[in-house]
Design a protein around this motif. Structure first.
Motif, PDB file in Angstrom:
ATOM      1  N   ALA A  21       0.843  -1.200   0.000  1.00 52.33           N
ATOM      2  CA  ALA A  21       0.000   0.000   0.000  1.00 52.33           C
ATOM      3  C   ALA A  21       0.875   1.245   0.000  1.00 52.33           C
ATOM      4  CB  ALA A  21      -0.925   0.002   1.214  1.00 52.33           C
ATOM      5  N   GLU A  22       0.370   2.301  -0.644  1.00 52.28           N
ATOM      6  CA  GLU A  22       1.084   3.576  -0.682  1.00 52.28           C
ATOM      7  C   GLU A  22       0.094   4.706  -0.418  1.00 52.28           C
ATOM      8  OE1 GLU A  22       4.704   3.457  -3.723  1.00 52.28           O
ATOM      9  OE2 GLU A  22       2.748   3.249  -4.701  1.00 52.28           O
ATOM     10  N   GLY A  40      -1.800   3.989  -6.087  1.00 47.56           N
ATOM     11  CA  GLY A  40      -1.811   2.613  -6.613  1.00 47.56           C
ATOM     12  C   GLY A  40      -3.207   2.026  -6.551  1.00 47.56           C
ATOM     13  N   GLU A  41      -3.336   0.833  -5.938  1.00 47.34           N
ATOM     14  CA  GLU A  41      -4.637   0.159  -5.851  1.00 47.34           C
ATOM     15  C   GLU A  41      -5.672   0.953  -5.064  1.00 47.34           C
ATOM     16  OE1 GLU A  41      -4.483  -3.888  -4.538  1.00 47.34           O
ATOM     17  OE2 GLU A  41      -2.936  -4.424  -5.987  1.00 47.34           O
ATOM     18  N   SER A  42      -5.224   1.838  -4.198  1.00 50.41           N
ATOM     19  CA  SER A  42      -6.126   2.646  -3.373  1.00 50.41           C
ATOM     20  C   SER A  42      -6.373   4.034  -3.957  1.00 50.41           C
ATOM     21  CB  SER A  42      -5.556   2.804  -1.959  1.00 50.41           C
ATOM     22  OG  SER A  42      -5.416   1.560  -1.339  1.00 50.41           O
ATOM     23  N   GLN A  45      -9.078   7.087  -3.101  1.00 48.63           N
ATOM     24  CA  GLN A  45      -9.523   7.104  -1.708  1.00 48.63           C
ATOM     25  C   GLN A  45      -8.749   8.177  -0.957  1.00 48.63           C
ATOM     26  OE1 GLN A  45      -9.430   3.245   0.188  1.00 48.63           O
ATOM     27  NE2 GLN A  45      -9.860   2.211  -1.740  1.00 48.63           N
TER      28      GLN A  45
END
Length: 110
Positions: A21-22, A40-42, A45
């Motif tokens: 996570a970043e 990235g994937e987040s 948000q």
């Protein structure tokens, strides 16, 4: 007597967690609020949260907050070493789940 400003006040860091996570963490000028943004994937948000802060050593801070989702985050930031030890909890199957992580900080230029 007022406490001195935490060394992270008014600064922004890229926080890279050991699980991949970043986050882009931007701290308010008074050190009392954090706007975190997922990368990235987040990506997409984000949240602006009130902080609870205590200095626990030279350039070391215990920082904690609660997010609207109910996630609680507590971490110790070592600004001399640019490292973080983080613990967060959230509702999972069968009750509350806790996770312990490590991570690194990289200052982001203003």
């Amino acid at each position: 007597m007022t406490a001195p400003l935490p060394a992270f006040a008014g600064r922004t860091y890229l926080f890279q967690v050991d699980n991949g996570a970043e986050f882009r963490n931007a701290y308010s000028a008074d050190g009392k609020r954090l706007r975190w943004e997922g990368l990235g994937e987040s990506a997409g948000q984000w949240e602006d949260v009130a902080l609870h802060v205590a200095q626990v050593g030279p350039e070391q801070y215990f920082v904690s907050w609660t997010e609207q989702s109910g996630i609680t985050v507590s971490h110790v930031m070592d600004l001399a070493e640019l490292t973080v030890r983080a613990f967060w909890t959230y509702e999972g199957e069968g009750g509350r789940v806790g996770e312990l992580h490590t991570g690194t900080l990289a200052p982001v230029a203003p």
